[in-house]
Design a protein around this motif. Structure first.
Motif, PDB file in Angstrom:
ATOM      1  N   LEU A  14      45.994  31.660 -66.528  1.00  0.00           N
ATOM      2  CA  LEU A  14      46.096  32.905 -65.767  1.00  0.00           C
ATOM      3  C   LEU A  14      47.192  32.814 -64.710  1.00  0.00           C
ATOM      4  O   LEU A  14      47.929  33.785 -64.483  1.00  0.00           O
ATOM      5  CB  LEU A  14      44.751  33.225 -65.110  1.00  0.00           C
ATOM      6  N   PHE A  15      47.329  31.661 -64.073  1.00  0.00           N
ATOM      7  CA  PHE A  15      48.372  31.477 -63.061  1.00  0.00           C
ATOM      8  C   PHE A  15      49.759  31.588 -63.683  1.00  0.00           C
ATOM      9  O   PHE A  15      50.653  32.249 -63.137  1.00  0.00           O
ATOM     10  CB  PHE A  15      48.191  30.119 -62.381  1.00  0.00           C
ATOM     11  N   VAL A  16      49.956  30.946 -64.834  1.00  0.00           N
ATOM     12  CA  VAL A  16      51.254  31.025 -65.519  1.00  0.00           C
ATOM     13  C   VAL A  16      51.536  32.458 -65.965  1.00  0.00           C
ATOM     14  O   VAL A  16      52.662  32.962 -65.837  1.00  0.00           O
ATOM     15  CB  VAL A  16      51.278  30.055 -66.714  1.00  0.00           C
ATOM     16  N   SER A  17      50.513  33.138 -66.494  1.00  0.00           N
ATOM     17  CA  SER A  17      50.688  34.527 -66.940  1.00  0.00           C
ATOM     18  C   SER A  17      51.025  35.439 -65.767  1.00  0.00           C
ATOM     19  O   SER A  17      51.902  36.315 -65.882  1.00  0.00           O
ATOM     20  CB  SER A  17      49.416  35.017 -67.632  1.00  0.00           C
ATOM     21  N   PHE A  18      50.355  35.236 -64.641  1.00  0.00           N
ATOM     22  CA  PHE A  18      50.635  36.065 -63.466  1.00  0.00           C
ATOM     23  C   PHE A  18      52.041  35.806 -62.942  1.00  0.00           C
ATOM     24  O   PHE A  18      52.745  36.741 -62.523  1.00  0.00           O
ATOM     25  CB  PHE A  18      49.605  35.773 -62.370  1.00  0.00           C
ATOM     26  N   GLY A  19      52.476  34.556 -62.968  1.00  0.00           N
ATOM     27  CA  GLY A  19      53.850  34.246 -62.566  1.00  0.00           C
ATOM     28  C   GLY A  19      54.869  34.918 -63.469  1.00  0.00           C
ATOM     29  O   GLY A  19      55.883  35.439 -63.005  1.00  0.00           O
ATOM     30  N   GLY A  20      54.600  34.903 -64.776  1.00  0.00           N
ATOM     31  CA  GLY A  20      55.499  35.591 -65.697  1.00  0.00           C
ATOM     32  C   GLY A  20      55.509  37.090 -65.486  1.00  0.00           C
ATOM     33  O   GLY A  20      56.563  37.734 -65.588  1.00  0.00           O
ATOM     34  N   LEU A  21      54.340  37.662 -65.162  1.00  0.00           N
ATOM     35  CA  LEU A  21      54.266  39.106 -64.917  1.00  0.00           C
ATOM     36  C   LEU A  21      55.056  39.500 -63.675  1.00  0.00           C
ATOM     37  O   LEU A  21      55.793  40.491 -63.686  1.00  0.00           O
ATOM     38  CB  LEU A  21      52.806  39.525 -64.773  1.00  0.00           C
ATOM     39  N   VAL A  22      54.905  38.734 -62.593  1.00  0.00           N
ATOM     40  CA  VAL A  22      55.640  39.032 -61.358  1.00  0.00           C
ATOM     41  C   VAL A  22      57.145  38.896 -61.587  1.00  0.00           C
ATOM     42  O   VAL A  22      57.935  39.746 -61.140  1.00  0.00           O
ATOM     43  CB  VAL A  22      55.170  38.105 -60.225  1.00  0.00           C
ATOM     44  N   THR A  23      57.550  37.855 -62.298  1.00  0.00           N
ATOM     45  CA  THR A  23      58.970  37.671 -62.596  1.00  0.00           C
ATOM     46  C   THR A  23      59.509  38.812 -63.454  1.00  0.00           C
ATOM     47  O   THR A  23      60.629  39.287 -63.241  1.00  0.00           O
ATOM     48  CB  THR A  23      59.195  36.330 -63.305  1.00  0.00           C
ATOM     49  N   THR A  24      58.711  39.257 -64.414  1.00  0.00           N
ATOM     50  CA  THR A  24      59.124  40.390 -65.256  1.00  0.00           C
ATOM     51  C   THR A  24      59.280  41.655 -64.430  1.00  0.00           C
ATOM     52  O   THR A  24      60.252  42.409 -64.598  1.00  0.00           O
ATOM     53  CB  THR A  24      58.087  40.615 -66.373  1.00  0.00           C
ATOM     54  N   PHE A  25      58.340  41.901 -63.532  1.00  0.00           N
ATOM     55  CA  PHE A  25      58.393  43.106 -62.705  1.00  0.00           C
ATOM     56  C   PHE A  25      59.626  43.110 -61.808  1.00  0.00           C
ATOM     57  O   PHE A  25      60.334  44.121 -61.705  1.00  0.00           O
ATOM     58  CB  PHE A  25      57.118  43.205 -61.856  1.00  0.00           C
ATOM     59  N   VAL A  26      59.906  41.972 -61.173  1.00  0.00           N
ATOM     60  CA  VAL A  26      61.070  41.899 -60.283  1.00  0.00           C
ATOM     61  C   VAL A  26      62.363  42.019 -61.080  1.00  0.00           C
ATOM     62  O   VAL A  26      63.306  42.722 -60.690  1.00  0.00           O
ATOM     63  CB  VAL A  26      61.026  40.593 -59.475  1.00  0.00           C
ATOM     64  N   THR A  27      62.409  41.341 -62.231  1.00  0.00           N
ATOM     65  CA  THR A  27      63.619  41.349 -63.042  1.00  0.00           C
ATOM     66  C   THR A  27      63.940  42.735 -63.573  1.00  0.00           C
ATOM     67  O   THR A  27      65.120  43.101 -63.710  1.00  0.00           O
ATOM     68  CB  THR A  27      63.467  40.361 -64.208  1.00  0.00           C
ATOM     69  N   THR A  28      62.917  43.515 -63.880  1.00  0.00           N
ATOM     70  CA  THR A  28      63.145  44.848 -64.440  1.00  0.00           C
ATOM     71  C   THR A  28      63.973  45.728 -63.520  1.00  0.00           C
ATOM     72  O   THR A  28      64.783  46.538 -63.985  1.00  0.00           O
ATOM     73  CB  THR A  28      61.792  45.527 -64.738  1.00  0.00           C
ATOM     74  N   PHE A  29      63.803  45.571 -62.223  1.00  0.00           N
ATOM     75  CA  PHE A  29      64.472  46.463 -61.274  1.00  0.00           C
ATOM     76  C   PHE A  29      65.691  45.814 -60.606  1.00  0.00           C
ATOM     77  O   PHE A  29      66.268  46.397 -59.691  1.00  0.00           O
ATOM     78  CB  PHE A  29      63.479  46.914 -60.199  1.00  0.00           C
ATOM     79  N   LEU A  30      66.084  44.641 -61.066  1.00  0.00           N
ATOM     80  CA  LEU A  30      67.297  44.022 -60.532  1.00  0.00           C
ATOM     81  C   LEU A  30      68.534  44.598 -61.223  1.00  0.00           C
ATOM     82  O   LEU A  30      68.553  44.751 -62.447  1.00  0.00           O
ATOM     83  CB  LEU A  30      67.264  42.504 -60.759  1.00  0.00           C
TER      84      LEU A  30
END
Length: 220
Positions: A14-30
């Motif tokens: 769950l920790f790895v998945s949440f880290g990937g989700l946060v990174t995906t969210f930030v990357t989408t709007f960069l």
């Protein structure tokens, strides 16, 4: 190996998945998916993302402008934006489902089968999120390479190159796929533990009557 219990694997996944989700969210709007630097004017750097196009100059700094029309987007940018939005939505659903399926979470603590199904559902959503992220960034990278080496493009005209956000998206997709896959591993580990506990209980029940019978025989 003692540390790798079912509970530990669940939380680590769950920790790895949440880290990937946060990174995906930030990357989408960069606005750093594509970068371009012209040899004619080295003082200007162009950046393009899924939502904005930016230009950086030493005199003015960075200036960004959002794309005017959603339908007028280039095909790779349009596909990347749609896939990244799908990735964020499925990632949120997957992390939420996996959280409520963890051991130790009080909601539905007595319903082990429901928790197992939530972990499986969370793993499916997280893997789908990772696959869509990897598909978005890989498709944009492929189109960029094809356009960069196109023979019809004039040599004077600069071409788009990979930006930092693309590498971040690859990393985020990999985290999501790994996290979702290990959620399935946690489910298999939980099933194995339940099977072992059932076998131990069955053996104990089989040994009780025999011990009582032996005691009666000794008394007689």
């Amino acid at each position: 190996m003692v540390l790798f219990t079912t509970k530990f694997v669940q939380r680590a996944s769950l920790f790895v998945s949440f880290g990937g989700l946060v990174t995906t969210f930030v990357t989408t709007f960069l606005p750093l998916w594509k970068t371009m630097n012209s040899d004619l004017n080295e003082m200007e750097n162009w950046y393009e993302g899924l939502w904005h196009m930016c230009i950086y100059t030493e005199e003015v700094g960075i200036h960004c402008k959002a794309f005017d029309s959603f339908l007028a987007l280039p095909p790779d940018t349009f596909a990347g934006r749609v896939l990244m939005c799908i990735s964020i939505a499925t990632g949120i659903l997957g992390v939420a489902a996996a959280f409520f399926g963890l051991r130790g979470v009080e909601i539905g603590a007595s319903r082990e089968r429901m928790k197992r199904n939530l972990l499986i559902l969370g793993g499916v959503f997280v893997v789908v999120s990772g696959v869509t992220t990897l598909a978005a960034v890989s498709f944009m990278a492929y189109v960029m390479v094809v356009k960069f080496w196109d023979d019809d493009r004039p040599e004077v005209m600069p071409g788009w190159e990979y930006g930092e956000a693309m590498f971040s998206a690859w990393f985020a997709g990999l985290l999501l796929v790994v996290g979702g896959s290990f959620l399935f591993v946690a489910v298999c580990m939980g099933d194995h533990e339940v099977k072992l506990q059932t076998e131990m209980i069955a053996r104990c029940q089989e040994q009780r009557p025999r011990s009582l019978h032996y005691r009666k025989t000794e008394i007689i």
